[in-house]
Design a protein around this motif. Structure first.
Motif, PDB file in Angstrom:
ATOM      1  N   ILE A 113       0.831  -1.207   0.000  1.00  0.00           N
ATOM      2  CA  ILE A 113       0.000   0.000   0.000  1.00  0.00           C
ATOM      3  C   ILE A 113       0.865   1.257   0.000  1.00  0.00           C
ATOM      4  CG2 ILE A 113      -1.701   1.305   1.342  1.00  0.00           C
ATOM      5  CD1 ILE A 113      -2.762  -1.383   2.369  1.00  0.00           C
ATOM      6  N   GLY A 114       1.946   1.246   0.775  1.00  0.00           N
ATOM      7  CA  GLY A 114       2.819   2.408   0.841  1.00  0.00           C
ATOM      8  C   GLY A 114       3.498   2.717  -0.487  1.00  0.00           C
ATOM      9  N   MET A 115       3.869   1.676  -1.235  1.00  0.00           N
ATOM     10  CA  MET A 115       4.485   1.907  -2.542  1.00  0.00           C
ATOM     11  C   MET A 115       3.511   2.585  -3.492  1.00  0.00           C
ATOM     12  SD  MET A 115       7.643   1.034  -2.489  1.00  0.00           S
ATOM     13  CE  MET A 115       7.986   0.946  -4.250  1.00  0.00           C
ATOM     14  N   PHE A 116       2.260   2.109  -3.518  1.00  0.00           N
ATOM     15  CA  PHE A 116       1.264   2.749  -4.376  1.00  0.00           C
ATOM     16  C   PHE A 116       0.966   4.169  -3.911  1.00  0.00           C
ATOM     17  CE2 PHE A 116       0.161  -1.677  -5.550  1.00  0.00           C
ATOM     18  CZ  PHE A 116       0.194  -1.531  -6.927  1.00  0.00           C
ATOM     19  N   GLN A 117       0.893   4.364  -2.580  1.00  0.00           N
ATOM     20  CA  GLN A 117       0.611   5.697  -2.073  1.00  0.00           C
ATOM     21  C   GLN A 117       1.740   6.665  -2.400  1.00  0.00           C
ATOM     22  OE1 GLN A 117       0.208   5.925   2.180  1.00  0.00           O
ATOM     23  NE2 GLN A 117      -0.941   7.836   2.115  1.00  0.00           N
ATOM     24  N   GLY A 118       2.995   6.205  -2.288  1.00  0.00           N
ATOM     25  CA  GLY A 118       4.116   7.071  -2.636  1.00  0.00           C
ATOM     26  C   GLY A 118       4.164   7.391  -4.121  1.00  0.00           C
ATOM     27  N   TYR A 119       3.792   6.415  -4.955  1.00  0.00           N
ATOM     28  CA  TYR A 119       3.798   6.634  -6.404  1.00  0.00           C
ATOM     29  C   TYR A 119       2.693   7.598  -6.819  1.00  0.00           C
ATOM     30  CZ  TYR A 119       3.843   5.543 -11.404  1.00  0.00           C
ATOM     31  OH  TYR A 119       3.908   5.622 -12.768  1.00  0.00           O
ATOM     32  N   TRP A 120       1.530   7.468  -6.140  1.00  0.00           N
ATOM     33  CA  TRP A 120       0.392   8.328  -6.459  1.00  0.00           C
ATOM     34  C   TRP A 120       0.290   9.535  -5.530  1.00  0.00           C
ATOM     35  CZ3 TRP A 120      -2.776   3.258  -6.650  1.00  0.00           C
ATOM     36  CH2 TRP A 120      -2.728   2.731  -7.949  1.00  0.00           C
ATOM     37  N   ALA A 121       1.379   9.970  -4.963  1.00  0.00           N
ATOM     38  CA  ALA A 121       1.347  11.076  -4.005  1.00  0.00           C
ATOM     39  C   ALA A 121       0.746  12.326  -4.625  1.00  0.00           C
ATOM     40  CB  ALA A 121       2.770  11.371  -3.508  1.00  0.00           C
ATOM     41  N   GLU A 122      -0.137  12.990  -3.840  1.00  0.00           N
ATOM     42  CA  GLU A 122      -0.799  14.233  -4.226  1.00  0.00           C
ATOM     43  C   GLU A 122      -1.692  14.055  -5.448  1.00  0.00           C
ATOM     44  OE1 GLU A 122       2.170  17.181  -4.677  1.00  0.00           O
ATOM     45  OE2 GLU A 122       2.865  17.070  -2.597  1.00  0.00           O
ATOM     46  N   ARG A 123      -2.036  12.799  -5.754  1.00  0.00           N
ATOM     47  CA  ARG A 123      -3.039  12.521  -6.776  1.00  0.00           C
ATOM     48  C   ARG A 123      -4.217  11.816  -6.123  1.00  0.00           C
ATOM     49  NH1 ARG A 123       0.357   9.799 -11.591  1.00  0.00           N
ATOM     50  NH2 ARG A 123       1.709   9.141  -9.853  1.00  0.00           N
ATOM     51  N   THR A 124      -5.305  11.704  -6.854  1.00  0.00           N
ATOM     52  CA  THR A 124      -6.550  11.202  -6.259  1.00  0.00           C
ATOM     53  C   THR A 124      -6.395   9.819  -5.621  1.00  0.00           C
ATOM     54  OG1 THR A 124      -7.871  12.490  -7.819  1.00  0.00           O
ATOM     55  CG2 THR A 124      -8.966  10.654  -6.696  1.00  0.00           C
ATOM     56  N   PRO A 125      -5.783   8.822  -6.275  1.00  0.00           N
ATOM     57  CA  PRO A 125      -5.643   7.507  -5.614  1.00  0.00           C
ATOM     58  C   PRO A 125      -4.837   7.587  -4.315  1.00  0.00           C
ATOM     59  CG  PRO A 125      -5.234   7.315  -7.971  1.00  0.00           C
ATOM     60  CD  PRO A 125      -5.284   8.771  -7.670  1.00  0.00           C
ATOM     61  N   SER A 200       1.639   1.593   6.879  1.00  0.00           N
ATOM     62  CA  SER A 200       1.567   1.944   5.459  1.00  0.00           C
ATOM     63  C   SER A 200       1.590   3.455   5.262  1.00  0.00           C
ATOM     64  CB  SER A 200       0.298   1.351   4.834  1.00  0.00           C
ATOM     65  OG  SER A 200      -0.871   1.889   5.434  1.00  0.00           O
ATOM     66  N   ARG A 201       0.999   4.188   6.185  1.00  0.00           N
ATOM     67  CA  ARG A 201       1.034   5.654   6.071  1.00  0.00           C
ATOM     68  C   ARG A 201       2.466   6.161   6.231  1.00  0.00           C
ATOM     69  NH1 ARG A 201      -2.609   9.574   5.819  1.00  0.00           N
ATOM     70  NH2 ARG A 201      -2.130  11.640   6.642  1.00  0.00           N
ATOM     71  N   TYR A 202       3.185   5.603   7.194  1.00  0.00           N
ATOM     72  CA  TYR A 202       4.577   6.003   7.385  1.00  0.00           C
ATOM     73  C   TYR A 202       5.426   5.588   6.188  1.00  0.00           C
ATOM     74  CZ  TYR A 202       9.281   6.161   9.358  1.00  0.00           C
ATOM     75  OH  TYR A 202      10.615   6.410   9.567  1.00  0.00           O
ATOM     76  N   PHE A 203       5.231   4.348   5.722  1.00  0.00           N
ATOM     77  CA  PHE A 203       6.034   3.869   4.599  1.00  0.00           C
ATOM     78  C   PHE A 203       5.690   4.630   3.322  1.00  0.00           C
ATOM     79  CE2 PHE A 203       6.946   0.923   1.097  1.00  0.00           C
ATOM     80  CZ  PHE A 203       8.289   0.670   1.353  1.00  0.00           C
ATOM     81  N   GLY A 204       4.426   4.992   3.148  1.00  0.00           N
ATOM     82  CA  GLY A 204       4.044   5.786   1.982  1.00  0.00           C
ATOM     83  C   GLY A 204       4.725   7.138   1.969  1.00  0.00           C
ATOM     84  N   LEU A 235      12.055   0.939  -2.985  1.00  0.00           N
ATOM     85  CA  LEU A 235      11.744  -0.009  -1.913  1.00  0.00           C
ATOM     86  C   LEU A 235      12.939  -0.242  -0.998  1.00  0.00           C
ATOM     87  CD1 LEU A 235       9.852  -2.038  -0.571  1.00  0.00           C
ATOM     88  CD2 LEU A 235      10.571  -3.732  -2.249  1.00  0.00           C
ATOM     89  N   ARG A 236      14.109  -0.433  -1.565  1.00  0.00           N
ATOM     90  CA  ARG A 236      15.297  -0.739  -0.770  1.00  0.00           C
ATOM     91  C   ARG A 236      15.665   0.407   0.165  1.00  0.00           C
ATOM     92  NH1 ARG A 236      19.979  -2.763  -4.670  1.00  0.00           N
ATOM     93  NH2 ARG A 236      21.061  -2.732  -2.655  1.00  0.00           N
ATOM     94  N   ASN A 237      15.470   1.636  -0.280  1.00  0.00           N
ATOM     95  CA  ASN A 237      15.835   2.778   0.561  1.00  0.00           C
ATOM     96  C   ASN A 237      14.727   3.181   1.526  1.00  0.00           C
ATOM     97  OD1 ASN A 237      18.419   3.154  -0.601  1.00  0.00           O
ATOM     98  ND2 ASN A 237      17.492   4.178  -2.357  1.00  0.00           N
ATOM     99  N   ALA A 238      13.479   3.015   1.122  1.00  0.00           N
ATOM    100  CA  ALA A 238      12.372   3.446   1.976  1.00  0.00           C
ATOM    101  C   ALA A 238      12.079   2.461   3.089  1.00  0.00           C
ATOM    102  CB  ALA A 238      11.109   3.651   1.119  1.00  0.00           C
ATOM    103  N   ILE A 239      12.475   1.189   2.927  1.00  0.00           N
ATOM    104  CA  ILE A 239      12.099   0.175   3.910  1.00  0.00           C
ATOM    105  C   ILE A 239      12.992   0.206   5.139  1.00  0.00           C
ATOM    106  CG2 ILE A 239      13.558  -1.771   3.195  1.00  0.00           C
ATOM    107  CD1 ILE A 239      11.030  -3.519   3.368  1.00  0.00           C
ATOM    108  N   ARG A 240      14.150   0.850   5.060  1.00  0.00           N
ATOM    109  CA  ARG A 240      15.071   0.836   6.196  1.00  0.00           C
ATOM    110  C   ARG A 240      14.491   1.501   7.438  1.00  0.00           C
ATOM    111  NH1 ARG A 240      20.257   2.557   2.474  1.00  0.00           N
ATOM    112  NH2 ARG A 240      20.638   0.503   1.537  1.00  0.00           N
TER     113      ARG A 240
END
Length: 317
Positions: A113-125, A200-204, A235-240
């Motif tokens: 969920i966080g990956m999709f949220q980060g990719y769609w940041a500031e967009r409707t999804p 997921s909110r934090y990871f996003g 993913l590798r950098n955000a998951i740490r």
């Protein structure tokens, strides 16, 4: 760095054990009245004080308290007529499996969920995902459990509404593993949902920051596929940082476990804690609180050490 973390954790353990000791003696009438009840006779209180060594000076009781801890003696449950260690052991395996299942579910879905949220940041999804996270995170655990019971246990009859389908101990009762997992799905999902919303909110947020960095823009300009950018770079950098957050959420897992196990009548440490509170079983209450505090300190220590392995910058800090 390792010695510093170990020293801090050792000091925290010492303070935790000391605070628990003095909290026990701060109860009205002392520990004996807490165990036997405020209507206990003076003779019964005096006998219990002699049995537990409570008739000694406070500093000697403190020394005995540490000796018992090193010996693995956490007291005796007078309401359930069993040593606290053996009593907790019969419920511990159920809690470990439930917490492990809930944590695994939370981590997997938080990353997705966080990956999709980060990719769609500031967009409707991305905004919709953020709103759902806030709603799920703000719902009480017991309310989520009741909703899941009504929907999946009563209306759809897909899962059982509680228990583990046999005796209180899986190994002791010879419970079939498929039936055990079938009973564990609803409480596991109930406990995992608020954890997933928070993680997921934090990871996003971490993934969104990574997508904005120059190396991601460079990879896009070179024509690297979006999936490869997401997996090999973002993913590798955000998951740490997520490792540290998981270690800090151990208390939240325990608190949610108490409510979840109570709602589903799931025989784990949380259910035992709730039952001990109702029966004023202070030795069992004290032992469970002490165990949760120790595991929290060790969890944070493990998260710090693992994060130092994953990120070399932590070691230099």
């Amino acid at each position: 760095m390792i010695l510093n973390r170990l020293g801090t954790s050792a000091l925290s353990l010492f303070l935790l054990v000391t605070i628990v000791f003095f909290l026990i003696h701060a109860t009205p009438g002392g520990p004996a009245y807490s165990i036997l009840g405020m209507h206990a006779t003076p003779q019964a209180v005096a006998a219990l004080n002699r049995q537990m060594g409570l008739d000694h000076p406070l500093w000697q009781q403190y020394d005995i308290w540490w000796e018992h801890l090193f010996e693995g003696n956490l007291g005796y449950s007078f309401t359930q007529h069993a040593p606290v260690v053996s009593l907790m052991g019969s419920y511990l395996e159920n809690s470990i499996l439930l917490y492990a299942l809930a944590t695994a579910i939370a981590i997997v879905f938080s990353v997705i969920i966080g990956m999709f949220q980060g990719y769609w940041a500031e967009r409707t999804p991305g905004l919709v995902i953020g709103g759902l996270q806030i709603i799920v995170y703000s719902l009480p655990v017991f309310f989520i459990g009741i909703l899941l019971i009504l929907l999946f246990a009563i209306d759809l009859n897909w899962f059982p509404p509680g228990g583990i389908g046999g005796n209180e101990s899986w190994q002791g009762g010879g419970l079939h593993i498929g039936n055990y997992i079938h009973h564990m799905i609803l409480p596991g999902v109930t406990l995992a949902l608020p954890l997933t919303a928070g993680l997921s909110r934090y990871f996003g947020h971490q993934a969104r920051n990574e997508y904005r960095l120059d190396y991601v823009r460079t990879a896009r300009a070179r024509g690297v596929p979006p999936f490869r950018i997401a997996v090999n770079h973002v993913l590798r950098n955000a998951i740490r940082p997520l490792v540290t957050v998981i270690g800090m959420m151990i208390p939240a897992i325990f608190v949610g476990g108490v409510l979840t196990e109570s709602v589903f009548n799931y025989p784990g440490l949380g259910w035992l804690l709730w039952r001990s509170a109702l029966e004023q079983d202070y030795p069992t209450l004290t032992a469970i609180v002490l165990l949760m505090g120790i595991l929290t300190i060790l969890g944070n220590l493990g998260a710090d050490l693992l994060n130092s392995i994953l990120d070399v910058r932590v070691r230099y800090e």
